[in-house]
Design an enzyme around this catalytic site. Sequence first.
Site, PDB file in Angstrom:
ATOM      1  N   GLU A  19       0.824  -1.216   0.000  1.00  0.00           N
ATOM      2  CA  GLU A  19       0.000   0.000   0.000  1.00  0.00           C
ATOM      3  C   GLU A  19       0.857   1.265   0.000  1.00  0.00           C
ATOM      4  OE1 GLU A  19      -2.755  -0.601   3.304  1.00  0.00           O
ATOM      5  OE2 GLU A  19      -4.102  -1.660   1.955  1.00  0.00           O
ATOM      6  N   ASP A  28      -8.380  -8.957   4.007  1.00  0.00           N
ATOM      7  CA  ASP A  28      -8.122  -7.864   4.935  1.00  0.00           C
ATOM      8  C   ASP A  28      -9.168  -7.766   6.041  1.00  0.00           C
ATOM      9  OD1 ASP A  28      -7.017  -5.667   6.078  1.00  0.00           O
ATOM     10  OD2 ASP A  28      -7.606  -4.241   4.538  1.00  0.00           O
ATOM     11  N   GLU A  80     -12.552  -2.025  12.094  1.00  0.00           N
ATOM     12  CA  GLU A  80     -12.512  -1.304  10.820  1.00  0.00           C
ATOM     13  C   GLU A  80     -13.620  -1.772   9.878  1.00  0.00           C
ATOM     14  OE1 GLU A  80      -8.808  -1.750   8.677  1.00  0.00           O
ATOM     15  OE2 GLU A  80      -9.615  -0.792   6.880  1.00  0.00           O
TER      16      GLU A  80
HETATM   17  C1  GCV Z   1      -2.458   0.447   8.477  1.00  0.00           C
HETATM   18  C2  GCV Z   1      -6.031  -2.008   5.534  1.00  0.00           C
HETATM   19  C3  GCV Z   1      -6.427  -0.741   6.230  1.00  0.00           C
HETATM   20  C4  GCV Z   1      -5.268   0.229   6.325  1.00  0.00           C
HETATM   21  C5  GCV Z   1      -4.115  -0.487   7.035  1.00  0.00           C
HETATM   22  C6  GCV Z   1      -3.750  -1.720   6.211  1.00  0.00           C
HETATM   23  C7  GCV Z   1      -2.647  -2.525   6.858  1.00  0.00           C
HETATM   24  O1  GCV Z   1      -5.817  -1.781   4.179  1.00  0.00           O
HETATM   25  O2  GCV Z   1      -7.505  -0.161   5.573  1.00  0.00           O
HETATM   26  O3  GCV Z   1      -5.685   1.341   7.061  1.00  0.00           O
HETATM   27  O4  GCV Z   1      -3.000   0.342   7.193  1.00  0.00           O
HETATM   28  O5  GCV Z   1      -4.872  -2.549   6.110  1.00  0.00           O
HETATM   29  O6  GCV Z   1      -2.970  -3.473   7.550  1.00  0.00           O
HETATM   30  O7  GCV Z   1      -1.487  -2.226   6.652  1.00  0.00           O
END
Ligand code: GCV
Length: 680
Positions: free
Chosen positions: A271, A344, A372
């Site tokens: 990411e 995720d 989340e």
């Molecule tokens: C910390 C998901 C979340 C992100 C998070 C990522 C990760 O994509 O939406 O906010 O980033 O996971 O676990 O690195």
Amino acid sequence: MFYLRTCILFLFLFLFPFCVFAEDGSQLWLRFPNVKNGISTDKIISKGKNPTLDIAKKELTTYWQGQAVELRTEKSLKNLKDGYTIISGLDKIIISSAKETGLLYGVYHILRLQQTQSDLTHLNITEKPSYDVRILNHWDNLDGSIERGYAGHSLWKWEDLPGTISPRYEAYARANASIGINAVVLNNVNASPNMLKNEYLIKVKALADIFRPYGIKVYLSVNFSSPKVIGGLENSDPLNKKVQEWWKQKTNEIYKIIPDFGGFLVKANSEGQPGPQDYGRTHADGANMMADVLKPHGGIVMWRAFVYSASPEDRAKQAYLEFLPLDGKFRDNVIIQIKNGPIDFQPREPFNPLFGALKKTSEMVEFQITQEYLGFSNHLVFLGPLFKETLDSDTYAYGKGSTVSKVTDGTLRPAKLTAISAVANIGDETNWTGNHFAQANWYAFGRLAWNHQLGSDQIAGEWIKMTFTDDKNFVNPVKEMMLSSRETAVDYMMPLGLHHIFAFDHHYGPEPWGNIPGGRPDWMPVYYHKADENGLGFNRTQTGSNAVAQYFPPLNETYGNIETCPENLILWFHHVPWKYTMKDGKSLWDELCYTYDKGVKNVREYQKTWDRMEPYVDAERFHHVQSRLKIQSKDAVWWKDACLLYFQTYSKMPIPYDIERPVHELEDLKKIKLDMKHHN
Ligand code: GCV
């Protein structure tokens, strides 16, 4: 008379608020409501002095109301690690452990038994933790914000540290120790390079000093580009000698400041985060560089497997494809940290196929406690059953019975160090987690990290009795509600294996229609549900992405065959025709409708259950939970209407007439742009 009235007024104004504050959730499961004071010091038998023992004794003199307690350090119990034994008779309880931390855990154990009204006279207990490192990952940023945090700002007041020490630091450490959590990553995996600057390390030391007597070690997330960004080097290539030297010096500096520092957590080439691949190197090159400099200090690297790119390959397959060829190439103080599922932290995922697949590399689970993808701190969702589902999943990696817990706890693949982690849901709100019931998820993670054999039922029961009351008129219905709540959330959000159909970015509400032109396909809900005139679901069988092949036999076949695939994952692995006959005889479409409806109905039942609980709960917590359940109820209807009305545009079948009609228009739902402040 005037004097009397003044006294009454004084009592009302000054003492009454304290009674109310006592039930603001700040005391978590450590309320001890009926304890006025504990045993006197002469009833504690213990040799030696040590800050951890002092805490253990203080807990006993403040809260323990039973027999005399002997705390014994027994080197012969080394095989229990930081575990302990508890043996009791009528007049004395003996807690023994090789470590002082074990004695402290033993004290919390008997306090838990006392709080849950257990018999304390014939105890013969031996406890050995399932994992060596039981760690919370905070996604806290240096500016005080928390990524995916729904309980206020960060607990860590970086601006005030190290000079000003909030009393909550110690309260946090104590809560963790009471459930066996012994490690914490302070900062976000999307890490600021500044975290490693000396000015911050001094602040970290202040926290480490407070946590240490509670048996908690501090770890940091590190940014792979730190040598370049804060070290002024040309690059951060792990094979560059100067870069290696930089990490060595930085690590030495850290250990000088914090001698028992735990190690690094790294999100690399994921990411948008930097990583070794920026220089044509592998994850192993990057992890080993850090492992080598941590090794002399006894530190470890937790290297995350959460990697995926905008490639045409099924996102669910990518981590496995990337890491499998690296098996055996990692140093022995590297542990690969793997999210419980391959995508995720969805409401339901199959277990991540990397578990058990890496045969020569240590692996650890990463769970997400912060909700989340489960309604933030608005929805009541008890995660014990979700954690258990992953831990108890059979990977078949070493034949039948190779559960995720056994491939990660050292049973099937001896590891130097075993670990388990979860993303914390803790912020600076008074009740710590935003929703009183979200405290249970912090609690459940700790208890399972200590003993993954525990059942959700036991964990929920303990937590309710300690957090609210042991009155069975409260415990039984509330426990029932908690235990079904994760399945209920799956039902009203993403039943039958649906996943990632959330609104873009904030992941709160539904957006199954989400398909931003030109956007990254794997960030769009339509990528995941693949609805069309024929049916619904992602074909991951041999005729599709063949993600099923990443599972060991017989699972590859079980998942790959629509007839044998568990129905709660059917749309994860198959593109299923709308009229496909499900096991109960209903068509897929009808099943979908009834399941969404069931989710909504269950939340309405939770509201009724909770309202009946009013006599047993303090007003503050009662009203707080009641108002959250209202939001959850409305959200459940929102999810149901959005998903059914949208999918209906493909199925073209009627919503069964005996279920509640939608109360929204699809076009109106599509226009909703969430006011995050309202939902946060
Ligand atoms: C910390 C998901 C979340 C992100 C998070 C990522 C990760 O994509 O939406 O906010 O980033 O996971 O676990 O690195």
